[in-house]
Design a protein around this motif. Structure first.
Motif, mmCIF file in Angstrom:
data_model
loop_
_atom_site.group_PDB
_atom_site.id
_atom_site.type_symbol
_atom_site.label_atom_id
_atom_site.label_comp_id
_atom_site.label_asym_id
_atom_site.label_seq_id
_atom_site.Cartn_x
_atom_site.Cartn_y
_atom_site.Cartn_z
ATOM 1 N N LEU C 33 -7.485 2.450 -2.529
ATOM 2 C CA LEU C 33 -6.103 2.559 -2.814
ATOM 3 C C LEU C 33 -5.523 1.262 -2.309
ATOM 4 O O LEU C 33 -4.843 0.616 -2.784
ATOM 5 C CB LEU C 33 -5.145 3.720 -2.615
ATOM 6 N N LYS C 35 -6.486 -1.535 -1.765
ATOM 7 C CA LYS C 35 -6.996 -2.650 -2.665
ATOM 8 C C LYS C 35 -6.504 -2.594 -4.169
ATOM 9 O O LYS C 35 -6.616 -3.555 -4.949
ATOM 10 C CB LYS C 35 -8.464 -2.879 -2.656
ATOM 11 N N VAL C 36 -5.725 -1.741 -4.263
ATOM 12 C CA VAL C 36 -5.188 -1.848 -5.761
ATOM 13 C C VAL C 36 -3.900 -2.711 -5.669
ATOM 14 O O VAL C 36 -3.014 -2.310 -4.784
ATOM 15 C CB VAL C 36 -4.689 -0.117 -6.053
ATOM 16 N N ASP C 37 -3.589 -3.383 -6.470
ATOM 17 C CA ASP C 37 -2.393 -4.063 -6.704
ATOM 18 C C ASP C 37 -1.415 -3.525 -7.676
ATOM 19 O O ASP C 37 -0.156 -3.604 -7.217
ATOM 20 C CB ASP C 37 -2.659 -5.561 -7.356
ATOM 21 N N PHE D 39 3.999 -1.509 -11.955
ATOM 22 C CA PHE D 39 4.478 -1.952 -10.929
ATOM 23 C C PHE D 39 3.769 -2.766 -10.068
ATOM 24 O O PHE D 39 2.119 -2.356 -9.801
ATOM 25 C CB PHE D 39 5.040 -0.801 -9.887
ATOM 26 N N THR D 40 4.039 -3.762 -9.114
ATOM 27 C CA THR D 40 3.113 -4.479 -8.265
ATOM 28 C C THR D 40 3.328 -4.132 -6.897
ATOM 29 O O THR D 40 4.577 -3.859 -6.558
ATOM 30 C CB THR D 40 2.942 -5.981 -8.413
ATOM 31 N N LYS D 41 2.519 -3.818 -5.878
ATOM 32 C CA LYS D 41 2.494 -3.226 -4.671
ATOM 33 C C LYS D 41 2.497 -4.612 -3.583
ATOM 34 O O LYS D 41 1.722 -5.469 -3.705
ATOM 35 C CB LYS D 41 1.346 -2.386 -4.136
ATOM 36 N N GLN D 71 -4.478 5.618 3.118
ATOM 37 C CA GLN D 71 -4.911 4.089 2.653
ATOM 38 C C GLN D 71 -3.668 3.027 2.713
ATOM 39 O O GLN D 71 -3.775 1.727 2.659
ATOM 40 C CB GLN D 71 -5.159 4.111 1.332
ATOM 41 N N PHE D 72 -2.449 3.675 2.593
ATOM 42 C CA PHE D 72 -1.167 2.763 2.686
ATOM 43 C C PHE D 72 -1.016 1.941 3.789
ATOM 44 O O PHE D 72 -0.785 0.829 4.227
ATOM 45 C CB PHE D 72 -0.060 3.324 2.192
ATOM 46 N N PHE D 75 -3.640 -0.531 4.359
ATOM 47 C CA PHE D 75 -3.221 -1.551 3.670
ATOM 48 C C PHE D 75 -2.332 -2.524 4.629
ATOM 49 O O PHE D 75 -2.453 -3.725 4.608
ATOM 50 C CB PHE D 75 -2.319 -1.534 2.396
#
Lengths: 344, 344, 344, 344
Positions: C33, C35-37, D39-41, D71-72, D75
C-alpha cells in the motif's frame, strides 16, 4: 514589603482559584482507615482552606471554582457564605461531576495518608467560560493552586485567569500544592508548573515541588538560592521554599532571605498546616508587613491548625494568632535573617 | 418448590455478582445531607448485602466482583471473610478505580435520597477475564444484580457468567436492582434487562423495573400476570413483581400466584428491605421450601432490616427471623394465594 | 423455502443495518500500500454492499445507518438514492464522527490486506433514538451486520431493531461479518454474537466466525452440524457455515443440508464475494426459491464480483447472474445435497 | 540578519516537530469531493512539508513526530529518508493511532476546502518520553507547528522541546498553523498560543492567527505593529504577520519592517504556499541573509508550489527558486521596506 504594593482601588483582597472538596476526618484516630467506623465531614481543598483562613482574618475574599449539583455542593457554598466569602463565581457542574472527597487516615500525630476520590471531580471541570475578566480585575491578589493545573479544562481556566491578572495589575500567587492524582506524567507537571511559576509574583512550595517544577533529577546539587534566583530573574518578588519539619526559607527580590522554624506545639495530626501558613502569610503581605513578620504570623497559624481536628474549621482570627505568638515569646525566635546562599 | 431443584453435588450455594460499595449512613438523621456532620461507614451494594444476608443464614456464599486497591477495598474483603463469604474471586482494580460510595440522606422514616459516587468505580470494571467457568460450575445459584449490566466491561462479564451458568446447570437469579446511574438511556436499560431476564430462572423486580425491562410507556395497561406469562414462556420458573408499600406478587411456572404484604414495624429508614427480602427468600428456595413459606421468610427479614441503621450489618440469622415471624403471628397473614390474574 | 414465509403486506423487502464506508481501492495493484500512488473511491461496508446488491436485483431496500456530515456522507446517500435504496432512515452524525475508510492492499489475485480507519466512525454512533419501530414493522427482513455490534451505542440500536423485528414478524438475518476492529476482547465478541445469533432466523458466517460466537478453543472437534443443531434448536431456520475456498454448507430447520462450491473464474481480487453471495442468496429466499437454487444464485454472484475492481459498483442484475450460471452449466454442479453430518 | 546568529558547532540545521499526514489530492479537479473518483496520495502536514522543503534546499533536517504502525507510516518514513531527513526521532504509535488524512476539495484555482481525518491521530500522541534533550541540543532551530499544541500529550511534548531548546541555545520558530480541528475552545487556543509565542524567537502567522493568540475580538483596532511590539518585548526577534492575498508584513527586533507581496503566477490550487514560504524563508535565515532577501526567497517558493499538484513533492531546490526570481525580475518589486507603523 517595599517590593510589593497593591492598588487600593481594588475592592477584593484575594481571589482563590481551584479545588474545593469535602474532608472526611476519622473520629477514631491512630488506626488504619479500614478500621475507622465514623467520620466527621469538613470543608477541604487547599485554596478553599486558604480562602476560609483569610476570611477569618477579616479580608475580603472571593472564590472561583466549580461544585457538584447536589447537597455537598450546597454545603460548600453555604459554608463559604457563612464565612463571608463571595460565592458569585462558583459555578455548578452540569454533567454529573462530583465534589472531590478526601478520607484521611491519621496513623499517628506525625503520620497520615489520604484516600482521595478525584475521578470526574467538579473542580477540574472549571472552564475558561467561567473566568470573568471583570472579576479578576477587581482583586489585589489571584491565588492559583497547582492542583488546578492537573487537567483540562481547569488548566486552561487558570492560565486565562493569570492572563487577566497580568493585564490588570492583579498580583499572582502560585501555591504549588502538588498532588500526584490526575497528572499524567512528571514531565507534564514540570512543564506546566514552570509556565505558571514564571507568570507569578509569589511562589510557595516545598523543595520537592520546586524540583518537580524544574524537572531536577534526584540527588541534584541545585541550591535553594539558585532556584530563587531563577524565578526572581523571570519577575517573581517572593519565593518560599519549604523543607517540612526543618522549616523553610523565604527569598525576596530585594535580596533578603529568611529562615523560618516551627513553633513547638502538641500535634494532633500532620496536615493542614500549609494552608494556615499560606493564608496568614498572605494576610501579612496584604497588611504591608515586612517579610519576616508575615512569615512569623503564617508559622504561628500553621502551628495552631495542626493541633486541631480539621483544616478549615480550625482557622483562627488575627487576635487569636497574635495571642498565640505572644504566648510563645519565651520559646525563642522562629524567624532569622540569613545570607542569600545559606541552606537549611 | 417442585419446579426448581439443585444439584446436591454443587458445593457453593450461591455466587453473587456485581456491586460492592461503602455506605455512609448519617448519624444525625432526619435532616438534609449538607447538614449532617458525622457518618457511619458500612458495607453496601445490593448483591453484597444479599451475600451477607445468606452467609448469616448459614449458606455457603461466594462473591464475584472487583474492589479498589486501597483501604476501602481491604475493608470489603475483610468484612466478607469475617462473614464466611469466599473472596477468592474478588479481583483488585489495577488502574485506580475506586469503590462506589453511597451517602444516604434520611429525611424521615419513610423518605430517603442517596448521593452516589459511581464515577470510575471498580465494580463496573469487572471483566470477562475475571469470570471463572470452573467456579460458576460449582454453584447452585448465580445471582446477577442489574446494576452490573449498566456498563462495559462488567456487562459482558455478567453475560459470560450467565453463559457458564446455563452450560453447567447453575440456576440464574436476575435481581433487577435498577439505579439510573451510569446507564446511557432508557432504551439501553430495556435492551439489556430483557436479554438478562430471558436468560434467567428467577426474576425479582419492582413493577417499575419490569416496565423498564419491557420498554412499556407510562400508563400502559399490561397486567402483572401478562408480564409473568411472557417470562415464564421464555423459561423462567419464578417471577416476583414488587409494588412498594402495597406489597408484591409472586408467580411460579406451575401456575401458582401469591400476594405478599409487609409486616408492621416501626421504620427507622425506608431502604435496605429489598436485599434482606431477596436473601431470605433465596434461603427458603435453597431449603426447598414452598413458595409461600419462602416469601413469608423474606418479608419478615425485610421488616427487621428497615428498623435498623444499616443494610448489611443488620442482616439476621434464621432463628432470629423465625422468632420474629412467631412474634407477629397474631397480626394476620402476610402471604395469600391469589388467582393468576388478580392485581394488587 | 417451505420453512420461511413472508407477510406479503409488508412493503419493504429488506432493511440492512450497520456499516457504510468508503473503499479506496488501489489503481496500481499487486504491490504494498505504501507504494500505491492513486486510489479509486467506492461505496463500501458489508451491509451497504448487500443493500446495493439487492437493489440491483430489483428488491425494495431500506438502510438504517449513520453517515458523516460532510461530502463523503453526501456521496453515500446520493449513491444509495441513485440505486433506489430508501435513505429516509440514514441519520447524519452531529458530533464530528466520520465515515469509515477502507484502503485495500491487493498483494495478488488471492491475497489482500486492509487498512481501516474506524476510530470515531459515524456508523457505530447509530443510537436507539434512531431506530423506528414503524419502519422495521414494514419490512419482510431485517439484516444485522455483526460489525454493528462491536461498540455502543450501535450495539444497543441493533438489539432494539431486532426486538422490534421479533415483535412484528419481520425475519432477522444475522450476517456475522467479523472484523477485529473496535471489539475489546474475544469474550465480548462471543457474548454478543451468541445473543444475536439466538435472536435470528438465518445466520450466515464463516466457520471461524461460528467458533468465535461459540467461544470454542482452537482445534476443537465440534462439527458443523452440531453448531447448526444448536442454533436451529433456539429457533433458527437456516444456518450457513462458510469454509473459504473449500465452499460452504447450508443447514435448514427442515433437516436439509447442502454443500456449495465456487464457480471457476479468473480472480482480480479476493474480497467482496461474501456480500454478493449474501445479497443474491437473500434474493432467492425472498423469491421463495428452494434453498439449493438460492445458494447457486449467491455463489454465481460472488464469482462475478471477485473478478471486478469494486464490491458495490460491481453488483449484478438477476439477468446477468442467470446468464452467468447458464454459461457455466458445463463446468459441473456447484450445489450438492449432503447428509446432515457430512463435513467439508 | 544581525539580530540572529547560530552556533556553528550545532550539526542539525533544523528540527521540525508535529503533524505529518497523508494528503489525498483529487485527480478530477474543480468539483465537489463527493464527485471525485480518484485521488493521488502525497506526504502532507505543515511541519512535514517544511522539512521536505528545507531538505530539498540542502539543509540538514530532523523530524520529531509519531506515525502509525502500518503501511502509511512506512510510506512517511521512507519518503523522509529518501529526502535525506533524519527519521531517528520518529516514533511509531503503539495503540492503533492512525496517520491523519487530508482530502482536498479543489473547487477552483482560488478556492479549496479540506476534509480531515484527525480523530485518534498518531501525531497528537507524541509524548514527553519521546523528546530527546540531546537531540534538540544539536540543532540550530526548533520549529514548532501550532497544530501540535491542539491536544495532550503532544502539547506537553512541544513545551518540553521548547524548554530544552531554550536551555541549549537552540532558536525556536513558532509557526502558528491554526486548524480548528481537535481544539476544544477558542480560549484554549489563545492561552497556549500566547505561551508558545512568548517562548519563541520567530513567530509566523496570519493576522487571524495573531488575533486568536491575543484573544482579540472581531473588529478590534489593534495594529500589526502593536502585535509585533508586544512579542518583541517578550524576546522575539522576527514577527511575520500574513494577510492572505494582500501579502504580509515582517517586523524584526532591530526595528525594521518589510511589506511582502505575491509573485504573479497561474494558480492550480490555493494551498501549500505557506509551507513553501516558511521553508525558503528559514533557509535564508540559516544562510545569514538579510530579512528582505529571505522574504523574497520564501515568496518565490510559495508561488512555485501553488502552481503544482502537491505541497510536498512540489518543493523546489535553491537553484530553481533563484531561476524563478530571476525570471520575474521585470514584474516589479515584491519586498518593500516600510515604516514601522504602516499597515497593509
Amino acid at each position: 514589603m517595599k517590593n510589593m504594593s497593591f492598588d487600593s482601588f481594588k475592592t477584593i483582597d484575594i481571589i482563590c482559584v481551584g479545588r474545593v472538596a469535602i474532608d472526611f476526618n476519622p473520629n477514631e484516630m491512630y488506626r488504619t482507615l479500614d478500621k475507622v467506623d465514623t467520620f466527621t465531614k469538613y470543608l477541604g481543598g487547599s485554596p478553599a482552606n486558604i480562602a476560609v483562613g483569610l476570611a477569618r482574618l477579616g479580608k475580603k475574599v472571593g472564590f472561583i471554582g466549580k461544585v457538584s449539583d447536589d447537597q455537598f455542593g450546597v454545603f460548600v457554598t453555604n459554608y463559604f457564605s457563612k464565612e463571608g466569602i463571595d460565592v458569585s463565581q462558583i459555578a455548578t457542574a452540569k454533567h454529573g461531576e462530583m465534589l472531590g472527597l478526601t478520607f484521611t487516615e491519621i496513623s499517628s500525630p506525625t503520620e497520615s495518608q489520604i484516600l482521595m476520590y478525584r475521578d470526574g471531580v467538579a473542580d477540574l471541570e472549571l472552564s475558561t467560560d467561567e473566568i470573568s475578566e471583570e472579576y479578576i480585575k477587581q482583586a489585589k491578589i489571584l491565588l492559583i493552586s497547582g492542583t488546578a493545573l492537573a487537567a483540562s479544562p481547569s488548566r486552561e481556566a487558570c492560565f486565562l485567569a493569570i492572563h487577566y491578572a497580568q493585564k490588570h495589575g492583579t498580583k499572582v500567587i502560585f501555591d504549588i500544592d502538588y498532588r500526584n492524582y490526575t497528572w499524567k506524567s512528571k514531565a507534564e507537571v514540570g512543564v506546566y508548573y514552570a509556565i505558571a511559576g514564571k507568570m507569578s509574583d509569589i511562589i510557595i512550595g516545598s523543595r520537592e515541588e520546586f524540583e518537580l517544577m524544574e524537572m531536577l533529577s534526584e540527588g541534584n546539587k541545585v541550591s535553594n538560592c539558585q532556584l530563587a534566583d531563577k524565578y526572581i530573574a523571570s519577575g517573581n518578588k517572593i519565593v518560599i521554599i519549604k523543607h517540612g519539619k526543618k522549616g523553610s526559607i523565604a527569598y525576596s527580590s530585594d535580596k533578603l532571605a529568611y529562615k523560618v522554624e516551627s513553633f513547638k506545639v502538641k500535634l494532633l495530626k500532620s496536615f493542614g498546616g500549609g494552608d494556615a501558613y499560606a493564608s496568614s502569610f498572605i494576610y501579612g503581605i496584604l497588611e504591608g508587613w515586612d517579610l519576616d513578620k508575615a512569615l512569623e504570623f503564617g508559622t504561628a497559624s500553621a502551628a495552631m491548625v495542626v493541633a486541631s481536628h480539621s483544616c478549615s474549621d480550625a482557622m483562627k482570627t488575627a487576635d487569636e494568632i497574635k495571642a498565640f505568638i505572644e504566648s510563645k515569646k519565651d520559646d525563642g525566635k522562629v524567624i532569622t535573617e540569613i545570607d542569600w546562599s545559606d541552606e537549611i
